[in-house]
Scaffold this motif. Structure first.
Motif, PDB file in Angstrom:
ATOM      1  N   GLY A   1     -79.711  11.302 -53.731  1.00 45.90           N
ATOM      2  CA  GLY A   1     -79.400  10.361 -54.802  1.00 45.90           C
ATOM      3  C   GLY A   1     -78.337   9.360 -54.427  1.00 45.90           C
ATOM      4  O   GLY A   1     -78.010   8.465 -55.205  1.00 45.90           O
ATOM      5  N   SER A   2     -77.789   9.498 -53.233  1.00 48.01           N
ATOM      6  CA  SER A   2     -76.761   8.568 -52.756  1.00 48.01           C
ATOM      7  C   SER A   2     -77.409   7.307 -52.203  1.00 48.01           C
ATOM      8  O   SER A   2     -78.620   7.225 -51.997  1.00 48.01           O
ATOM      9  N   GLY A   3     -76.580   6.295 -51.913  1.00 53.69           N
ATOM     10  CA  GLY A   3     -77.087   5.080 -51.306  1.00 53.69           C
ATOM     11  C   GLY A   3     -77.706   5.328 -49.954  1.00 53.69           C
ATOM     12  O   GLY A   3     -78.758   4.758 -49.622  1.00 53.69           O
ATOM     13  N   SER A   4     -77.084   6.189 -49.158  1.00 49.74           N
ATOM     14  CA  SER A   4     -77.616   6.479 -47.825  1.00 49.74           C
ATOM     15  C   SER A   4     -78.989   7.146 -47.911  1.00 49.74           C
ATOM     16  O   SER A   4     -79.832   6.978 -47.024  1.00 49.74           O
ATOM     17  N   HIS A   5     -79.232   7.873 -48.982  1.00 43.72           N
ATOM     18  CA  HIS A   5     -80.530   8.504 -49.214  1.00 43.72           C
ATOM     19  C   HIS A   5     -81.567   7.465 -49.667  1.00 43.72           C
ATOM     20  O   HIS A   5     -82.646   7.344 -49.078  1.00 43.72           O
ATOM     21  N   LEU A   6     -81.198   6.688 -50.707  1.00 42.34           N
ATOM     22  CA  LEU A   6     -82.147   5.723 -51.256  1.00 42.34           C
ATOM     23  C   LEU A   6     -82.490   4.625 -50.253  1.00 42.34           C
ATOM     24  O   LEU A   6     -83.638   4.196 -50.148  1.00 42.34           O
ATOM     25  N   MET A   7     -81.495   4.183 -49.489  1.00 44.37           N
ATOM     26  CA  MET A   7     -81.751   3.091 -48.550  1.00 44.37           C
ATOM     27  C   MET A   7     -82.596   3.542 -47.366  1.00 44.37           C
ATOM     28  O   MET A   7     -83.240   2.718 -46.712  1.00 44.37           O
ATOM     29  N   ALA A   8     -82.608   4.822 -47.083  1.00 45.37           N
ATOM     30  CA  ALA A   8     -83.524   5.320 -46.051  1.00 45.37           C
ATOM     31  C   ALA A   8     -84.968   5.059 -46.463  1.00 45.37           C
ATOM     32  O   ALA A   8     -85.823   4.747 -45.619  1.00 45.37           O
ATOM     33  N   TYR A   9     -85.250   5.154 -47.761  1.00 38.05           N
ATOM     34  CA  TYR A   9     -86.586   4.838 -48.268  1.00 38.05           C
ATOM     35  C   TYR A   9     -86.888   3.340 -48.155  1.00 38.05           C
ATOM     36  O   TYR A   9     -87.987   2.948 -47.767  1.00 38.05           O
ATOM     37  N   ILE A  10     -85.878   2.521 -48.501  1.00 42.08           N
ATOM     38  CA  ILE A  10     -86.062   1.066 -48.395  1.00 42.08           C
ATOM     39  C   ILE A  10     -86.315   0.677 -46.940  1.00 42.08           C
ATOM     40  O   ILE A  10     -87.220  -0.123 -46.636  1.00 42.08           O
TER      41      ILE A  10
END
Length: 284
Positions: free
Chosen positions: A114-123
């Motif tokens: 749920g962190s930025g590092s998690h979400l941006m991996a998807y982006i």
């Protein structure tokens, strides 16, 4: 004097808060603003908002939108940084991975789910036409120090974090940056717990007025580049480059941006549904 608790990452984006606190600006307005650092980032702050540990958070746009959709009793009350966050994509300095393509199917170090590092991996995966269901794997490392350990020891293969804050690790030969991934929207917003807005609305409005007076003229503060370089252990030329790319905001986030973020998160199956603008944002 009302006490308000606020959280944020201990990074150069938030120096304006430090300057206002140091100068006693909030106390002069009758507000005891208590700042708490969250070095592990957005995931930790969404949890703190849910628990009521903090009233306000300076938080990544995509992270707080995801968590509000999932039931966080908070709303966005202002954009804080208008420009995108430029995420550096890092590997261990001695890693065999040389390009972003080499990272397909490998393990990403993330501060927490749920962190930025998690979400941006998807982006990043979507940007590179990876299969987000089969080409992504994660190792929770909590923070930058955990990522250094994780990448160095081979527990994870790459780590995404703001590129200027991780530049010293690149300069020291601990990380090697193989690419970047900018957020396709304004990177930081201010979010508030709805309960706090009910009881401290006037104080929160005053807090925004105080911080906005600083950010609107932030780049013109005397020797601000030297202050940032010294406080965050950055090279002066890196700070100057960062300042040239960064714009703060004093406005409410737009409905168009809210829809854009949700559309992206929905397409990646990161959120189960979209909410109306008014469910995510409120004007104070």
């Amino acid at each position: 004097m009302k006490t308000i608790h606020i959280g944020g990452v201990p990074e150069h984006f938030n120096l304006a808060w430090y300057l206002a606190l140091k100068n006693g600006d909030f106390k002069k307005a009758g507000i005891n603003l208590r700042w708490e650092d969250y070095p592990s980032g957005t995931g930790a702050m969404t949890k703190a908002l849910r628990k009521g540990d903090i009233d306000l958070a300076v938080i990544l746009t995509e992270g707080i939108i995801k968590d509000i959709v999932e039931g966080n009793p908070s709303k966005i009350i202002q954009t804080f940084v208008q420009t995108p966050l430029i995420w550096g994509i890092h590997v261990a300095a001695k890693s065999n991975y040389q390009t972003i393509d080499h990272l397909k199917g490998t393990k990403a170090a993330i501060s927490r789910f749920g962190s930025g590092s998690h979400l941006m991996a998807y982006i990043n995966a979507q940007n590179n036409q990876w299969n987000v269901n089969t080409d992504l794997d994660f190792e929770v490392v909590k923070n930058v120090e955990g990522a250094v350990e994780g990448l160095t020891q081979g527990k994870a293969d790459y780590f995404m974090w703001e590129k200027f804050m991780t530049k010293p690790l690149v300069d020291k030969g601990i990380f090697r940056r193989v690419g970047t991934c900018p957020t396709p929207w304004p990177c930081f917003v201010v979010a508030a717990r709805m309960e706090s807005l009910k009881t401290h609305r006037d104080e929160i409005k005053t807090i925004l007025e105080i911080i906005n007076r600083i950010t609107i003229d932030f780049k013109n503060i005397a020797d601000i580049d030297k202050v940032i370089a010294n406080r965050y252990h950055q090279k002066i030329e890196d700070v100057q480059a960062w300042l040239s790319l960064t714009e703060w905001s004093q406005d409410l986030i737009s409905e168009e941006t809210i829809h854009k973020v949700q559309d992206q998160l929905l397409a990646l199956n990161i959120i189960p549904k979209k909410l109306n603008y008014s469910d995510l944002v409120t004007q104070i």
